[in-house]
Structures are given as C-alpha cells and as structure tokens.
Design an enzyme around this catalytic site. Structure first.
Site, PDB file in Angstrom:
ATOM      1  N   CYS A  76       0.795  -1.233   0.000  1.00 50.96           N
ATOM      2  CA  CYS A  76       0.000   0.000   0.000  1.00 50.96           C
ATOM      3  C   CYS A  76       0.824   1.277   0.000  1.00 50.96           C
ATOM      4  O   CYS A  76       0.269   2.369  -0.080  1.00 50.96           O
ATOM      5  CB  CYS A  76      -0.972   0.005   1.180  1.00 50.96           C
ATOM      6  SG  CYS A  76      -0.193   0.364   2.764  1.00 50.96           S
ATOM      7  N   CYS A  79       1.300  -4.203   8.552  1.00 54.60           N
ATOM      8  CA  CYS A  79       1.178  -2.799   8.174  1.00 54.60           C
ATOM      9  C   CYS A  79      -0.058  -2.206   8.850  1.00 54.60           C
ATOM     10  O   CYS A  79      -1.143  -2.779   8.767  1.00 54.60           O
ATOM     11  CB  CYS A  79       1.057  -2.702   6.659  1.00 54.60           C
ATOM     12  SG  CYS A  79       0.684  -1.040   6.064  1.00 54.60           S
ATOM     13  N   CYS A 105      -2.787  -1.214   5.854  1.00 53.97           N
ATOM     14  CA  CYS A 105      -3.534  -2.187   5.045  1.00 53.97           C
ATOM     15  C   CYS A 105      -3.627  -3.566   5.708  1.00 53.97           C
ATOM     16  O   CYS A 105      -4.310  -4.443   5.189  1.00 53.97           O
ATOM     17  CB  CYS A 105      -2.932  -2.315   3.649  1.00 53.97           C
ATOM     18  SG  CYS A 105      -1.354  -3.167   3.600  1.00 53.97           S
ATOM     19  N   CYS A 163      12.221  -8.250  12.057  1.00 47.37           N
ATOM     20  CA  CYS A 163      12.737  -9.161  11.041  1.00 47.37           C
ATOM     21  C   CYS A 163      11.721  -9.185   9.903  1.00 47.37           C
ATOM     22  O   CYS A 163      10.664  -9.801  10.013  1.00 47.37           O
ATOM     23  CB  CYS A 163      12.915 -10.547  11.674  1.00 47.37           C
ATOM     24  SG  CYS A 163      13.683 -11.742  10.582  1.00 47.37           S
TER      25      CYS A 163
HETATM   26 ZN   LIG Z   1       0.408  -1.638   3.811  1.00 52.53          ZN
END
Ligand SMILES: [Zn+2]
Length: 142
Positions: free
Chosen positions: A61, A106, A109, A129
């Site tokens: 995204c 994330c 998204c 990581c």
């Molecule tokens: Zn994202």
C-alpha cells in the site's frame, strides 16, 4: 517529521477490498507473504543489502514503515530494523507453528510484514525481522 508519502508513487488511492484485488495487484511471491503470512527464503531479498539513505515502505500500500537509519545487519538473511516509524506497524501475538512470536503487520492495510523479536543489538532492544518482498525502498533527499 518529514513527509515520506511523496516518495512513493505507488501509494494507493484505492485500497483493495477483496483478496482477488490483492492478487491482481501483487506478484505471486508478494501475495504469498503479504496476504498469506508466508516467509521468503533467507538471503533472497533484493533489499537485504540496501545501504542508501531513504525509507522502506509497505509493498502492498505504500505506507512508509522504516527509516534507513533503523536498518542493521542481523545476519539472519532478512532485512532487520531496530524501530518502526511511529504508528506505521501493528504488533499481533502469533502462536502459529507452536511458537510464541509477535507478528508485524502494516497499520494501514493489515498486510503481513514479518516478526518482531526482543533480542536487537541496539538501545531499542527490538529486532524487526522483515521480508524484503514486503518492502519498497524510496531513496531520500540528502
Ligand atoms: Zn500496507
């Protein structure tokens, strides 16, 4: 704080709202890791040895995730960071594969990025990581 969003032409106007849309947008390897929580082979990622100044963003995204200053060589074969940009990621308890780990997704998204460990070598003690295939690199201005 610097506005990193302009660095990413790929930043989404439209967020996919079905798995089929994600499938159309991502490469098969990206889809497997980002949307199905896969893991790329270690030492395979194109950003593992990225040393330039800039920022690493979500490949799905365009959300800026990590500054290059947070990157370090963990020897694990995956790009590693000692901190994320404020509010960029979400950490979720992950007990899959019989292990207790912290999954990193994330914040924008919800795509899978990698795992967070508490054995980092710097003062933050954190080791993000990450899968290289989940990241896009944008070179910053000097
Ligand atoms: Zn994202």
């Amino acid at each position: 704080m610097q506005d990193f969003s302009k660095l990413f032409k790929k930043a989404l106007n439209h967020m996919p709202n079905s798995e089929q849309e994600w499938k159309d947008k991502l490469t098969p390897e990206q889809y497997k890791v980002l949307r199905q929580k896969g893991t790329e082979a270690p030492f395979s990622g194109k950003l593992l040895h990225e040393e330039r100044d800039g920022v690493f963003a979500c490949a799905a995204c365009g959300n800026p995730l990590f500054a290059s200053t947070a990157k370090f060589d963990s020897g694990s074969g995956w790009p590693s960071f000692d901190q994320a940009l404020p509010g960029a990621t979400k950490e979720i308890p992950d007990t899959s594969l019989g292990m207790t780990r912290t999954e990193v997704v994330c914040a924008q998204c919800g795509s899978h990025l990698g795992h967070l460990f508490d054995d980092g070598p710097t003062t933050t003690g954190a080791r993000y990581c990450m899968n290289s295939v989940c990241l896009d690199f944008g070179e910053g201005e000097k």
